[in-house]
Design a protein around this motif. Structure first.
Motif, short mmCIF file in Angstrom:
data_model
loop_
_atom_site.label_atom_id
_atom_site.label_comp_id
_atom_site.label_asym_id
_atom_site.label_seq_id
_atom_site.Cartn_x
_atom_site.Cartn_y
_atom_site.Cartn_z
N THR A 25 0.81 -1.22 0.00
CA THR A 25 0.00 0.00 0.00
C THR A 25 0.84 1.27 0.00
N LYS A 26 2.18 1.13 0.07
CA LYS A 26 3.09 2.29 0.10
C LYS A 26 2.68 3.27 1.21
N PRO A 27 2.83 2.85 2.48
CA PRO A 27 2.28 3.60 3.61
C PRO A 27 2.69 5.07 3.68
N ARG A 28 3.94 5.39 3.35
CA ARG A 28 4.38 6.79 3.44
C ARG A 28 3.65 7.66 2.43
N VAL A 29 3.44 7.13 1.24
CA VAL A 29 2.71 7.88 0.22
C VAL A 29 1.26 8.05 0.65
N ILE A 30 0.68 6.98 1.20
CA ILE A 30 -0.72 7.01 1.63
C ILE A 30 -0.93 8.05 2.73
N GLN A 31 0.05 8.16 3.64
CA GLN A 31 -0.07 9.14 4.72
C GLN A 31 -0.22 10.55 4.17
N LEU A 32 0.58 10.88 3.16
CA LEU A 32 0.50 12.22 2.56
C LEU A 32 -0.82 12.40 1.82
N ILE A 33 -1.30 11.35 1.15
CA ILE A 33 -2.58 11.42 0.44
C ILE A 33 -3.71 11.70 1.41
N VAL A 34 -3.76 10.93 2.50
CA VAL A 34 -4.84 11.10 3.47
C VAL A 34 -4.73 12.45 4.17
N PHE A 35 -3.51 12.90 4.44
CA PHE A 35 -3.31 14.21 5.07
C PHE A 35 -3.87 15.31 4.18
N CYS A 36 -3.57 15.26 2.87
CA CYS A 36 -4.07 16.29 1.94
C CYS A 36 -5.59 16.21 1.81
N ALA A 37 -6.14 14.99 1.84
CA ALA A 37 -7.60 14.85 1.80
C ALA A 37 -8.23 15.44 3.06
#
Length: 303
Positions: A25-37
């Protein structure tokens, strides 16, 4: 007594299996995605959110996280042979053969289905369809079509990566507002200089992989010039939230400071290249976006 068959693949311990699925799931990328959302959600709500709105934010973040994770897992299947050739990605479970294509695709489908259902039932259909379109844009249009065919892949495909604030805004309002599109524009313009800085010091990896990344097809100097030009355009876009009265003076000061810093890195990179400077530019780009959106959040409540 019979001798055990040692040729069979060993049974993978459950904790190790979960770690590998999580890595897909590429957790670090997902963290930034969810943060921006989440920033998009917060900015869409005037004042402090009530308990019902906080609950809606939590559910929407979870649904977006699941669908984004599904897209990342699908990407790992498509690019497993490319990932195996690159030091940056050779550790991924699909590249190492630790998880089969069937396992990974099933995992991706389950995440996408659950995330889409959550968004449709408990958030709103518009957010679900936009999130699903983002999945298709990243996993299929960018990964399968654009990335192997054109050096402008990250520019065109960046539209998918710029969607999280729009998804967050629609989750709270059930509409796509101009303010959400401004946030989209900022991330869209931020993506090329961010990614090309990485591609510059990973150019040999990309050359071996056969992907037509800009430093491979057009060389380092041309790529560095494009990074510089994009940071100038990004600077202007970062001022739009203030111009459109989405934010106040705190955001403006932070945006100017961060944008000057990004332009300074890009200028130095263009004038006197080194791998070390490219790495610093890439890392600063992450700081730039994170602090920029954090400033939007703080400024929203101060105003």
């Amino acid at each position: 007594m019979t001798t055990p068959d040692t040729s069979a693949a060993p049974v993978m311990p459950l904790p190790s299996t979960w770690r590998q699925f999580n890595a897909l799931t590429k957790p670090r990328v997902i963290q930034l995605i969810v943060f921006c959302a989440l920033i998009g959600m917060v900015l869409a709500v005037p004042g402090l959110p009530n308990l019902g709105q906080l609950g809606l934010m939590a559910v929407a973040c979870f649904g977006i996280w699941l669908v984004a994770g599904a897209a990342a897992a699908f990407n790992c299947v498509v690019e497993q042979h490319i990932d195996a050739k690159m030091k940056r990605t050779a550790w991924r479970p699909t590249a190492k053969g630790q998880l089969s294509n069937t396992q990974t695709l099933t995992f991706s489908a389950v995440l996408c289905a659950i995330g889409s259902a959550i968004l449709y039932v408990w958030v709103n259909p518009l957010t679900m369809w936009l999130t699903f379109a983002t999945f298709v844009g990243y996993a299929v249009i960018y990964t399968v079509i654009l990335k192997p065919l054109t050096p402008q892949n990250i520019v065109i495909g960046g539209a998918s990566g710029a969607m999280p604030p729009v998804l967050g805004w629609t989750a709270m309002t059930n509409m796509v507002a101009p303010e959400a599109l401004i946030l989209f524009l900022i991330i869209f313009l931020w993506t090329p200089p961010h990614f090309w800085a990485l591609a510059l010091y990973r150019v040999e990896d990309y050359r071996k992989s056969g992907l037509p990344m800009l430093p491979v097809t057009h060389g380092s100097e041309f790529t560095r010039l494009n990074i510089l030009l994009y940071t100038f355009i990004l600077f202007a876009a970062c001022l739009l939230p203030f111009v459109m009265r989405m934010s106040g003076w705190l955001y403006l000061v932070v945006a100017i400071a961060l944008s000057i810093g990004f332009c300074a890195y890009a200028w130095a990179l263009w004038r006197n290249y080194s791998d070390a400077l490219a790495r610093k530019t890439f890392r600063f780009s992450l700081i730039h976006l994170s602090l920029l959106f954090a400033a939007l959040l703080v400024d929203h409540y101060l105003v």
